[in-house]
Write a protein that holds these residues in place. Structure first.
Motif, PDB file in Angstrom:
ATOM      1  N   LYS A  56       0.829  -1.199   0.000  1.00  0.00           N
ATOM      2  CA  LYS A  56       0.000   0.000   0.000  1.00  0.00           C
ATOM      3  C   LYS A  56       0.873   1.263   0.000  1.00  0.00           C
ATOM      4  CE  LYS A  56      -4.198  -0.056   0.916  1.00  0.00           C
ATOM      5  NZ  LYS A  56      -5.431  -0.038   0.086  1.00  0.00           N
ATOM      6  N   ASP A  57       2.008   1.202   0.690  1.00  0.00           N
ATOM      7  CA  ASP A  57       2.902   2.367   0.713  1.00  0.00           C
ATOM      8  C   ASP A  57       3.488   2.633  -0.671  1.00  0.00           C
ATOM      9  OD1 ASP A  57       2.366   2.488   3.363  1.00  0.00           O
ATOM     10  OD2 ASP A  57       4.372   1.947   4.070  1.00  0.00           O
ATOM     11  N   THR A  58       3.813   1.546  -1.382  1.00  0.00           N
ATOM     12  CA  THR A  58       4.347   1.703  -2.736  1.00  0.00           C
ATOM     13  C   THR A  58       3.354   2.459  -3.613  1.00  0.00           C
ATOM     14  OG1 THR A  58       5.472  -0.395  -2.459  1.00  0.00           O
ATOM     15  CG2 THR A  58       5.286   0.430  -4.706  1.00  0.00           C
ATOM     16  N   VAL A  59       2.099   2.075  -3.528  1.00  0.00           N
ATOM     17  CA  VAL A  59       1.080   2.760  -4.335  1.00  0.00           C
ATOM     18  C   VAL A  59       0.928   4.214  -3.876  1.00  0.00           C
ATOM     19  CG1 VAL A  59      -1.339   2.783  -5.049  1.00  0.00           C
ATOM     20  CG2 VAL A  59      -0.155   0.600  -4.769  1.00  0.00           C
ATOM     21  N   ARG A  60       0.872   4.383  -2.559  1.00  0.00           N
ATOM     22  CA  ARG A  60       0.657   5.732  -2.009  1.00  0.00           C
ATOM     23  C   ARG A  60       1.753   6.695  -2.452  1.00  0.00           C
ATOM     24  NH1 ARG A  60       2.117   5.605   3.764  1.00  0.00           N
ATOM     25  NH2 ARG A  60       4.150   6.041   2.867  1.00  0.00           N
ATOM     26  N   ASN A  61       2.999   6.213  -2.432  1.00  0.00           N
ATOM     27  CA  ASN A  61       4.107   7.103  -2.763  1.00  0.00           C
ATOM     28  C   ASN A  61       4.098   7.541  -4.223  1.00  0.00           C
ATOM     29  OD1 ASN A  61       4.976   6.963  -0.152  1.00  0.00           O
ATOM     30  ND2 ASN A  61       6.439   5.308  -0.542  1.00  0.00           N
ATOM     31  N   ASP A  62       3.369   6.808  -5.041  1.00  0.00           N
ATOM     32  CA  ASP A  62       3.373   7.107  -6.468  1.00  0.00           C
ATOM     33  C   ASP A  62       1.949   7.021  -7.012  1.00  0.00           C
ATOM     34  OD1 ASP A  62       4.630   7.769  -8.779  1.00  0.00           O
ATOM     35  OD2 ASP A  62       5.361   5.737  -9.238  1.00  0.00           O
ATOM     36  N   TRP A  63       0.987   7.447  -6.176  1.00  0.00           N
ATOM     37  CA  TRP A  63      -0.407   7.168  -6.523  1.00  0.00           C
ATOM     38  C   TRP A  63      -0.873   7.783  -7.840  1.00  0.00           C
ATOM     39  CZ3 TRP A  63      -3.990  10.997  -7.043  1.00  0.00           C
ATOM     40  CH2 TRP A  63      -3.732  12.227  -6.414  1.00  0.00           C
ATOM     41  N   PRO A  64      -0.386   8.982  -8.229  1.00  0.00           N
ATOM     42  CA  PRO A  64      -0.915   9.506  -9.498  1.00  0.00           C
ATOM     43  C   PRO A  64      -0.608   8.579 -10.683  1.00  0.00           C
ATOM     44  CG  PRO A  64       0.167  11.247  -8.246  1.00  0.00           C
ATOM     45  CD  PRO A  64       0.512   9.953  -7.572  1.00  0.00           C
ATOM     46  N   ALA A  65       0.570   7.970 -10.667  1.00  0.00           N
ATOM     47  CA  ALA A  65       0.936   7.081 -11.774  1.00  0.00           C
ATOM     48  C   ALA A  65       0.079   5.815 -11.760  1.00  0.00           C
ATOM     49  CB  ALA A  65       2.416   6.711 -11.669  1.00  0.00           C
ATOM     50  N   TYR A  66      -0.129   5.243 -10.568  1.00  0.00           N
ATOM     51  CA  TYR A  66      -0.970   4.047 -10.479  1.00  0.00           C
ATOM     52  C   TYR A  66      -2.407   4.361 -10.883  1.00  0.00           C
ATOM     53  CZ  TYR A  66       2.661   1.272  -8.207  1.00  0.00           C
ATOM     54  OH  TYR A  66       3.806   0.564  -7.951  1.00  0.00           O
ATOM     55  N   LEU A  67      -2.873   5.516 -10.446  1.00  0.00           N
ATOM     56  CA  LEU A  67      -4.237   5.913 -10.776  1.00  0.00           C
ATOM     57  C   LEU A  67      -4.404   6.063 -12.286  1.00  0.00           C
ATOM     58  CD1 LEU A  67      -7.035   6.883  -9.747  1.00  0.00           C
ATOM     59  CD2 LEU A  67      -6.110   9.199  -9.720  1.00  0.00           C
ATOM     60  N   HIS A  68      -3.432   6.712 -12.888  1.00  0.00           N
ATOM     61  CA  HIS A  68      -3.475   6.944 -14.329  1.00  0.00           C
ATOM     62  C   HIS A  68      -3.539   5.613 -15.081  1.00  0.00           C
ATOM     63  CE1 HIS A  68      -2.805   9.063 -18.061  1.00  0.00           C
ATOM     64  NE2 HIS A  68      -1.810   8.229 -18.354  1.00  0.00           N
ATOM     65  N   LEU A 205     -11.330  -3.462  -3.954  1.00  0.00           N
ATOM     66  CA  LEU A 205     -10.021  -3.392  -4.598  1.00  0.00           C
ATOM     67  C   LEU A 205     -10.177  -2.877  -6.015  1.00  0.00           C
ATOM     68  CD1 LEU A 205      -9.047  -6.976  -3.493  1.00  0.00           C
ATOM     69  CD2 LEU A 205      -7.778  -4.946  -2.775  1.00  0.00           C
ATOM     70  N   ALA A 206      -9.238  -2.049  -6.432  1.00  0.00           N
ATOM     71  CA  ALA A 206      -9.160  -1.614  -7.829  1.00  0.00           C
ATOM     72  C   ALA A 206      -7.777  -2.042  -8.321  1.00  0.00           C
ATOM     73  CB  ALA A 206      -9.339  -0.107  -7.916  1.00  0.00           C
ATOM     74  N   GLY A 237     -12.723   4.649  -3.538  1.00  0.00           N
ATOM     75  CA  GLY A 237     -11.669   5.578  -3.130  1.00  0.00           C
ATOM     76  C   GLY A 237     -10.370   5.253  -3.853  1.00  0.00           C
ATOM     77  N   ILE A 238      -9.578   6.277  -4.132  1.00  0.00           N
ATOM     78  CA  ILE A 238      -8.316   6.026  -4.848  1.00  0.00           C
ATOM     79  C   ILE A 238      -7.321   5.275  -3.963  1.00  0.00           C
ATOM     80  CG2 ILE A 238      -8.548   7.989  -6.425  1.00  0.00           C
ATOM     81  CD1 ILE A 238      -6.656   9.561  -4.612  1.00  0.00           C
ATOM     82  N   ASP A 239      -7.617   5.160  -2.683  1.00  0.00           N
ATOM     83  CA  ASP A 239      -6.748   4.380  -1.797  1.00  0.00           C
ATOM     84  C   ASP A 239      -6.987   2.875  -1.929  1.00  0.00           C
ATOM     85  OD1 ASP A 239      -9.272   5.044  -0.811  1.00  0.00           O
ATOM     86  OD2 ASP A 239      -8.712   4.605   1.250  1.00  0.00           O
ATOM     87  N   LYS A 240      -7.951   2.476  -2.739  1.00  0.00           N
ATOM     88  CA  LYS A 240      -8.214   1.046  -2.924  1.00  0.00           C
ATOM     89  C   LYS A 240      -7.397   0.445  -4.065  1.00  0.00           C
ATOM     90  CE  LYS A 240     -11.393   0.584   0.276  1.00  0.00           C
ATOM     91  NZ  LYS A 240     -12.811   0.453  -0.018  1.00  0.00           N
ATOM     92  N   LEU A 241      -6.537   1.248  -4.678  1.00  0.00           N
ATOM     93  CA  LEU A 241      -5.710   0.751  -5.779  1.00  0.00           C
ATOM     94  C   LEU A 241      -4.694  -0.266  -5.263  1.00  0.00           C
ATOM     95  CD1 LEU A 241      -4.928   4.163  -7.538  1.00  0.00           C
ATOM     96  CD2 LEU A 241      -6.389   2.349  -8.462  1.00  0.00           C
ATOM     97  N   VAL A 287     -16.368   5.555 -10.567  1.00  0.00           N
ATOM     98  CA  VAL A 287     -16.105   6.888 -10.033  1.00  0.00           C
ATOM     99  C   VAL A 287     -15.007   6.762  -8.983  1.00  0.00           C
ATOM    100  CG1 VAL A 287     -17.075   8.886  -8.849  1.00  0.00           C
ATOM    101  CG2 VAL A 287     -18.484   7.601 -10.470  1.00  0.00           C
ATOM    102  N   LEU A 288     -13.857   7.281  -9.315  1.00  0.00           N
ATOM    103  CA  LEU A 288     -12.710   7.211  -8.404  1.00  0.00           C
ATOM    104  C   LEU A 288     -12.724   8.450  -7.515  1.00  0.00           C
ATOM    105  CD1 LEU A 288     -10.399   5.957 -11.176  1.00  0.00           C
ATOM    106  CD2 LEU A 288     -10.649   4.759  -8.996  1.00  0.00           C
TER     107      LEU A 288
END
Lengths: 715, 188
Positions: A56-68, A205-206, A237-241, A287-288
């Motif tokens: 989860k920290d890995t995603v959080r630290n780079d969340w815009p890229a994962y979201l994209h 989960l997303a 939520g975008i935190d579910k990535l 809807v994210l």
């Protein structure tokens, strides 16, 4: 007290008067603990949660890229994707979608994100009827309430109340039989599913790698929401990535086990793109939701809460939650994670009273499957709140003017020891307080200040000759000024083990009261004074008789002094050699002349103090000490459940909640039939002694160090 | 690929713990007889590989079963039973994995009172992690894609934490283990 605080106290009193609900939440908490232990049996919980936190920290630290990447993949799968910056944007998108399709009826599978943005209100405002289909959520909707738990929304309600709600709906008397009530829900909601124009769900989960979603349910309603209505909206939520399907499966290993103590829920639905319907033209909208999550991700103090899986375990084990329930100990999200999410998603003001209602027992930290140090984050929030609102006039005066000046502080305590005579007589506790303080001694006595502080008494003690080891004792305020006998007992034991004890003169309060109230400046100043005093002793080890002090020395001093060029290393060095007395004593038991008495001393039960059990992970050693002292241990139920002390929590903070928690502890102690209750924390000892004394119970309350020392006398 | 007997045993135990019924069938006839004995009324049957392979509709009807095929939207909500195959299963939790992209498969497995799953016991994997490569292939093969992990019947504990079976989905989950089914994990 502010109007907000007064209003909150009122809500607490109301909640505490609902005995039936409190009993139900306690039964639930007990059943959960046992079932959870079974569900995780054979699994490496520590390893699993470590991996999840990392992922989860890995995603959080780079969340815009994962979201994209997720958005791209989801669009490729045929879903329509919308990134909602806030609640308003999410509500507007979904409302417009509903209008576009001329939707009259929406069926919803449980979604906390939709509670967070008050989606139902938004849709109802434009004439869409919204029906919750998760049974608990539907009950809460019919009652016009909000969920009091993230996983079990109607846990605060009872079958008779449900029967009444259902009866109002069906127009006939409904039986209180639970199977019947579930049948009513099945029948009624089945029709709603078949008639719905719009299906709305959350997602657990997303999955970034392929743009898929996973929905976890037991009832099967999410499957119907995703199958029957022609349009399906997933609000997530975008935190579910999560990066990959492997990561998703890892989450599924811990989520149901933590949430409901199940190895797996009845259904996990993996959804990639809009599954076809009758006319092959269903739509899937994802809807994210950001709504404060990006702010959370970039917050130094709060970002670990991004890891949250929304399992609700933190509430399940929380003594405050069990006392007052999720409507009072929560906003939209409840329990300790609720405090943090409320602060970031709904604002600090909405979270202010909740922040102060946490007793800091760390039960939640122990079970969190995403390894979030919730207590640490809540302390950070308390600090921010203090910066905004102050810590209160009395505390401010005490912390800034008194606590920072050791000579003044100790001088006042010595004076108080003389002045308290009218309240104590010559006893060691205060049984009654006059006037508006009287409620404080209604249910327990308060400790009196000892006639002479520990440092004076220790100065008269002989020291070890040719010692094997030199240890510095960090006394702490309670052991120094209220319960000096603990320190004296320790001194005798150390002499027995041929260990030299030094008591550094310059030591003062560990600063925890200030830190927990949010006054980090005072805590830092005290950390500085204490580190200087302890460092001068050149001791082999620092020992404490108070686990809260231990946590100050081992965790907080290095943190608070991290930026201090001269003391940072010193604080880290001291942290490494600091231990609770029980740890040192258990080590010594084997390599000095045995203490073991020849007769059984009696029956003892042991209370695990929060900061010892969960702060230092020490629980075996005190039991070894008790055994060595010749005591037969009868474990109480919930030995590691908080006693309700919580420092100033039980006096100034939330005495009513503290009283409820303390009563639980006393019941557990009495049930053992033990003649002695031992603990390793002066705070807990003061609370337990106050409870026992007020009730006139023939139970001795003692530090394990004292019991071991008295076994020396028997030899 | 052969599934070791211990894995089949583990699967059956876990599925039973989750409230499913597991039945080993020596032949398709035995499975059909079991279904007819327990269906309790009309049966919705989507065009899934297992149904086609065993010629289920015809054989059930021949023995007096009331079977509905084709568009199941009208029939499924009031059907007594639904039958589907299973792509594979997971021994650790007693889970059956069902590619459910076709709406008929979803309707047959979500709405009727009971759900009969036809599973080839040689398609039992040890755990969820072992399912990931297959999940990945199923997801990437087609889009849209809807995959169901099913563990026991529909359940709730939302009223006073009392476990109650069958709130929205099937009240009974019967898993029929039958060797002669297709051994294709990705069957669709």
């Amino acid at each position: 007290m502010s109007r907000r605080a007064r209003r909150y106290r009122h809500l607490i009193d109301q909640a505490l008067s609902d005995v039936r609900r409190q009993e139900a939440l306690h039964r639930f908490g007990d059943a959960y603990l046992a079932a959870r232990a079974e569900a995780f049996a054979g699994l490496d919980f520590a390893g699993l949660r470590h991996d999840i936190a990392d992922m989860k920290d890995t995603v959080r630290n780079d969340w815009p890229a994962y979201l994209h990447k997720f958005m791209q993949q989801a669009e490729t799968s045929g879903a329509k994707v919308f990134l909602a910056r806030d609640a308003q944007a999410a509500n507007a998108y979904i409302a417009e979608l509903a209008q576009c399709h001329g939707a009259r009826l929406a069926v919803k599978s449980k979604s906390m994100a939709s509670e967070e943005i008050a989606l139902n209100h938004g849709l109802e405002a434009i004439g869409v009827r919204v029906v919750e289909t998760d049974l608990g959520e539907w009950i809460v909707q019919l009652a016009g309430q909000r969920p009091s738990h993230m996983v079990m929304p109607a846990i605060h309600m009872f079958r008779d109340q449900v029967a009444e709600l259902f009866g109002n709906l069906t127009g006939q008397q409904e039986s209180e039989d639970i199977a019947h009530l579930v049948e009513v829900a099945r029948r009624t909601l089945r029709q709603e599913f078949l008639n719905a124009d719009l299906g709305i769900s959350g997602a657990n989960l997303a999955v970034v790698e392929d743009g898929s979603l996973a929905l976890v349910t037991n009832e099967g309603n999410a499957r119907l929401v995703a199958t029957i209505p022609p349009v399906h909206v997933v609000l997530v939520g975008i935190d579910k990535l999560v990066p990959s399907l492997e990561d998703a499966v890892r989450v599924l290993q811990v989520l149901p086990r933590s949430a409901t103590a199940q190895a797996a829920t009845s259904y996990v639905t993996w959804l990639r793109g809009p599954a076809p319907g009758r006319e092959q033209q269903r739509e899937l909208h994802i809807v994210l939701l950001d709504n404060g999550r990006s702010k959370l991700a970039s917050s130094e103090e709060g970002r670990d809460a991004w890891r949250c899986l929304r399992c609700g375990a933190c509430a399940n084990v929380c003594p405050v939650y069990q006392a007052i329930g999720g409507h009072v100990f929560g906003h939209v999200y409840v329990g300790s994670i609720g405090i943090v999410l409320t602060a970031f998603l709904h604002g600090l003001e909405a979270a202010a009273e909740l922040i102060q209602a946490c007793i800091g027992c760390r039960s939640c930290v122990e079970v969190c499957p995403a390894h979030i140090d919730l207590e640490h984050i809540i302390l950070g929030l308390r600090r921010r709140l203090a910066a905004d609102e102050g810590v209160g006039t009395i505390k401010d005066l005490v912390f800034k003017r008194v606590l920072r000046n050791r000579r003044l502080f100790h001088g006042l305590l010595r004076t108080a020891a003389r002045m308290q005579k009218p309240l104590t007589g010559n006893a060691t506790s205060i049984r009654h307080l006059p006037l508006f303080f009287s409620s404080l001694t209604e249910w327990r006595t308060l400790p009196a200040i000892a006639p002479r502080p520990l440092r004076d008494l220790l100065a008269e003690q002989p020291t070890a000759t040719a010692p094997r080891l030199r240890v510095a004792l960090f006394g702490g305020c309670a052991a120094e000024f209220v319960l000096p006998d603990i320190g004296l007992a320790l001194a005798r034991l150390l002499r027995h083990f041929n260990i030299e004890l030094v008591y550094p003169e310059g030591q003062s309060c560990c600063g925890i009261p200030a830190l927990y109230a949010g006054d980090a400046a005072t805590a830092t100043e005290l950390a500085r004074q204490n580190v200087l005093a302890l460092a001068q002793t050149q001791a082999d080890a620092v020992i404490t008789v108070c686990p809260t002090c231990t946590s100050a020395l081992t965790r907080h001093f290095p943190d608070l002094l991290a930026g201090d060029p001269t003391l940072a290393d010193c604080a880290t060095g001291l942290a490494a050699i600091t231990r609770d007395a029980a740890v040192l004593l258990s080590e010594q038991l084997g390599n000095a002349s045995p203490v073991a008495p020849t007769t059984i001393a009696g029956r003892v039960t042991y209370h695990d103090s929060c900061h010892l059990r969960r702060g230092s992970e020490v629980y075996l050693q005190p039991r070894q000490v008790l055994a060595a002292a010749g005591w037969h241990l009868t474990e109480m139920a919930h030995p590691d459940r908080c006693c309700g002390f919580g420092g100033s929590y039980s006096v100034l903070g939330q005495p009513a909640i503290a009283r409820a928690i303390a009563q639980d502890k006393l019941d557990d102690i009495i049930a053992t039939g033990a003649e002695v209750v031992a603990a390793d924390c002066p705070g807990c000892l003061m609370m337990l002694h106050g409870l026992v004394e007020k009730r006139g119970l023939p139970i001795r309350v003692a530090h394990s160090v004292e019991l071991l020392a008295s076994s020396l006398d028997d030899q | 690929m052969k599934t070791p007997a211990t894995l089949v045993e583990q699967f059956c135990q876990a599925a039973t713990r989750a409230g499913a019924l597991t039945v080993r069938c020596v032949s398709a006839e035995a499975a059909i007889a079991y279904i007819l004995r327990h269906a309790g009324g009309s049966i919705v049957l989507p065009d899934c590989p297992a149904a086609l392979q065993l010629n289920l509709a015809e054989r059930l009807r021949a023995q007096g079963g009331k079977v509905i095929c084709g568009d199941l939207f009208q029939a499924a909500p009031t059907a007594a039973a639904g039958i589907t195959g299973a792509n594979f299963a997971l021994a650790d939790t007693g889970t059956v994995v069902l590619e459910s992209t076709a709406q008929a498969v979803r309707l047959a497995s979500t709405l009727p009172e009971r759900h009969f799953v036809l599973l080839n016991p040689h398609k039992i994997l040890p755990d969820h992690m072992a399912a990931v490569p297959l999940l990945r292939r199923l997801h990437s093969r087609q889009s849209p894609d809807f995959i169901a992990f099913i563990t026991g019947p529909s359940r709730t504990a939302d009223i006073e934490r009392v476990l109650t079976i069958g709130v929205h989905g099937p009240r009974e989950l019967h898993i029929l283990l039958l060797d002669e089914l297709s051994d294709d994990f990705l069957e669709n």
